[in-house]
Scaffold this active site. Structure first.
Site, PDB file in Angstrom:
ATOM      1  N   MET A   1     -22.268   6.192  32.367  1.00 50.88           N
ATOM      2  CA  MET A   1     -21.211   6.778  33.197  1.00 50.88           C
ATOM      3  C   MET A   1     -20.081   7.269  32.297  1.00 50.88           C
ATOM      4  O   MET A   1     -18.950   7.451  32.753  1.00 50.88           O
ATOM      5  CB  MET A   1     -20.701   5.758  34.210  1.00 50.88           C
ATOM      6  CG  MET A   1     -21.800   5.362  35.201  1.00 50.88           C
ATOM      7  SD  MET A   1     -21.183   4.822  36.806  1.00 50.88           S
ATOM      8  CE  MET A   1     -20.236   3.408  36.345  1.00 50.88           C
ATOM      9  N   GLY A   2     -20.383   7.494  31.014  1.00 48.16           N
ATOM     10  CA  GLY A   2     -19.383   8.037  30.099  1.00 48.16           C
ATOM     11  C   GLY A   2     -18.374   6.996  29.654  1.00 48.16           C
ATOM     12  O   GLY A   2     -18.624   5.802  29.738  1.00 48.16           O
TER      13      GLY A   2
ATOM     14  N   HIS B   1     -22.676   1.624  24.114  1.00 48.86           N
ATOM     15  CA  HIS B   1     -23.535   2.772  24.461  1.00 48.86           C
ATOM     16  C   HIS B   1     -24.194   3.343  23.207  1.00 48.86           C
ATOM     17  O   HIS B   1     -25.357   3.721  23.210  1.00 48.86           O
ATOM     18  CB  HIS B   1     -22.710   3.900  25.098  1.00 48.86           C
ATOM     19  CG  HIS B   1     -22.080   3.541  26.403  1.00 48.86           C
ATOM     20  ND1 HIS B   1     -20.717   3.380  26.551  1.00 48.86           N
ATOM     21  CD2 HIS B   1     -22.608   3.329  27.622  1.00 48.86           C
ATOM     22  CE1 HIS B   1     -20.445   3.085  27.796  1.00 48.86           C
ATOM     23  NE2 HIS B   1     -21.572   3.041  28.482  1.00 48.86           N
TER      24      HIS B   1
ATOM     25  N   SER C   1     -16.528   0.062  29.211  1.00 48.73           N
ATOM     26  CA  SER C   1     -15.643   1.210  29.423  1.00 48.73           C
ATOM     27  C   SER C   1     -14.354   0.758  30.090  1.00 48.73           C
ATOM     28  O   SER C   1     -13.297   1.359  29.915  1.00 48.73           O
ATOM     29  CB  SER C   1     -16.330   2.253  30.305  1.00 48.73           C
ATOM     30  OG  SER C   1     -17.561   2.594  29.725  1.00 48.73           O
TER      31      SER C   1
HETATM   32  O1  PAF Z   1     -24.660   0.954  33.696  1.00 49.04           O
HETATM   33  C1  PAF Z   1     -24.168   2.050  34.039  1.00 49.04           C
HETATM   34  O2  PAF Z   1     -23.367   2.649  33.336  1.00 49.04           O
HETATM   35  C2  PAF Z   1     -24.559   2.646  35.368  1.00 49.04           C
HETATM   36  O3  PAF Z   1     -24.727   1.655  36.330  1.00 49.04           O
HETATM   37  C3  PAF Z   1     -25.796   3.549  35.285  1.00 49.04           C
HETATM   38  C4  PAF Z   1     -27.035   2.759  34.896  1.00 49.04           C
HETATM   39  C5  PAF Z   1     -25.547   4.658  34.277  1.00 49.04           C
HETATM   40  C6  PAF Z   1     -26.059   4.187  36.650  1.00 49.04           C
HETATM   41  O4  PAF Z   1     -24.972   4.947  37.082  1.00 49.04           O
END
Ligand code: PAF
Length: 279
Positions: free
Chosen positions: A28-29, A35, A184
């Site tokens: 989700m950025g 990440h 985040s």
């Molecule tokens: O873990 C996340 O960031 C979100 O839940 C995902 C898996 C990208 C789904 O929106």
């Protein structure tokens, strides 16, 4: 690295590359080292690494939480490029939900505990978007962080229910120097709160030493106690569960895979973390 906004363009690009192995990291950025550890592994294990950046509205049960969720698309692209990602999929809400997704998944007892109990509808929204993203990317492997321990279990269940030929790879939690699990949401904490939030990892780590000296219920009591003296903290739950079924265990002998999962507010910001006691 190429940035793509439309599903049709993404599919055409992936088809043209004809990669033997496509790896996928949905996000989700507001990217951080956690990440990037997923991207690094995805790049190392696949011929093509695809990441998505999409703040999925259907998984937010709290509108204010959705509104304040950090959005940093330019910094995200720079980090993805530096990590060797090949393709970033950054769709609009309209592209992912041209019409309302009314699908109701059933994950049984996996979704009635912990996050599922405190964030009704959250995992249904996660399953909706992850299945749409899987349909769009059709990866061979998909990478998720273990910080969201219950989410990984839900996604594995979804993959089984929908028969996706996708290998789900859970990657270890990445922590800040203080021990705080990278998230985040950490950027939404004040400096003071961020320092205080290190208590979560400290308490979890200390609690692993109790496996041979305290009962499960005494360990839960001790963990809860540690957050009571500071008004900044408000706990949603702390549970000690079987790592596969996610159901609470009563004794340390009940399973070979035991995990402690916590959700605690620091000010207005809800943080989650977990630790392995066994397995
Ligand atoms: O873990 C996340 O960031 C979100 O839940 C995902 C898996 C990208 C789904 O929106």
């Amino acid at each position: 690295m190429i940035v793509i906004e439309k599903i049709a363009d993404l599919q055409a690009y992936i088809k043209e590359k004809a990669a033997k192995s496509v790896g996928f990291v949905p996000t989700m950025g507001a990217l951080h080292d956690g990440h990037i550890s997923l991207i690094t592994r995805c790049v190392a294990e696949n011929d093509l690494c695809v990441a998505s950046v999409f703040v999925n509205p259907t998984q937010f049960n709290d509108k204010a939480d959705l509104e304040r969720y950090p959005r940093t698309p330019e910094a995200d692209c720079a980090m993805l490029q530096a990590a060797g990602c090949d393709v970033v999929f950054m769709p609009t809400v309209q592209e992912m939900y041209p019409e309302e997704d009314t699908r109701q998944f059933n994950f049984g007892s996996l979704e009635t505990v912990m996050e599922g109990k405190y964030r009704p509808g959250h995992f249904n929204g996660v399953a909706q978007i992850v299945s749409k993203l899987f349909d769009a990317v059709q990866p061979h492997k998909a990478y998720f962080g273990e910080k969201d321990f219950q989410q990984v279990a839900i996604i594995r269940a979804m993959v089984e229910q929908l028969n996706y030929p996708i290998q789900i790879i859970a990657c270890p939690i990445i922590r800040e120097e203080s021990g705080l699990a990278r998230s985040s949401r950490n950027t939404l904490l004040t400096d003071e709160q961020r320092k205080k939030a290190a208590l979560i990892a400290q308490v979890l780590t200390k609690s692993t030493t109790f496996v041979h000296s305290k009962s499960v219920s005494a360990t839960i009591d001790w963990v809860e106690e540690q957050f009571k003296d500071d008004a900044e903290f408000r706990m949603d739950y702390y549970e000690i569960v079987d790592g596969n079924s996610l159901q609470p265990v009563q004794n340390w002998e009940d399973s070979e895979f035991i995990v402690g999962c916590i959700a605690v507010y620091c000010g207005k910001i809800r943080l989650i973390d977990n630790i392995h006691y066994k397995g």
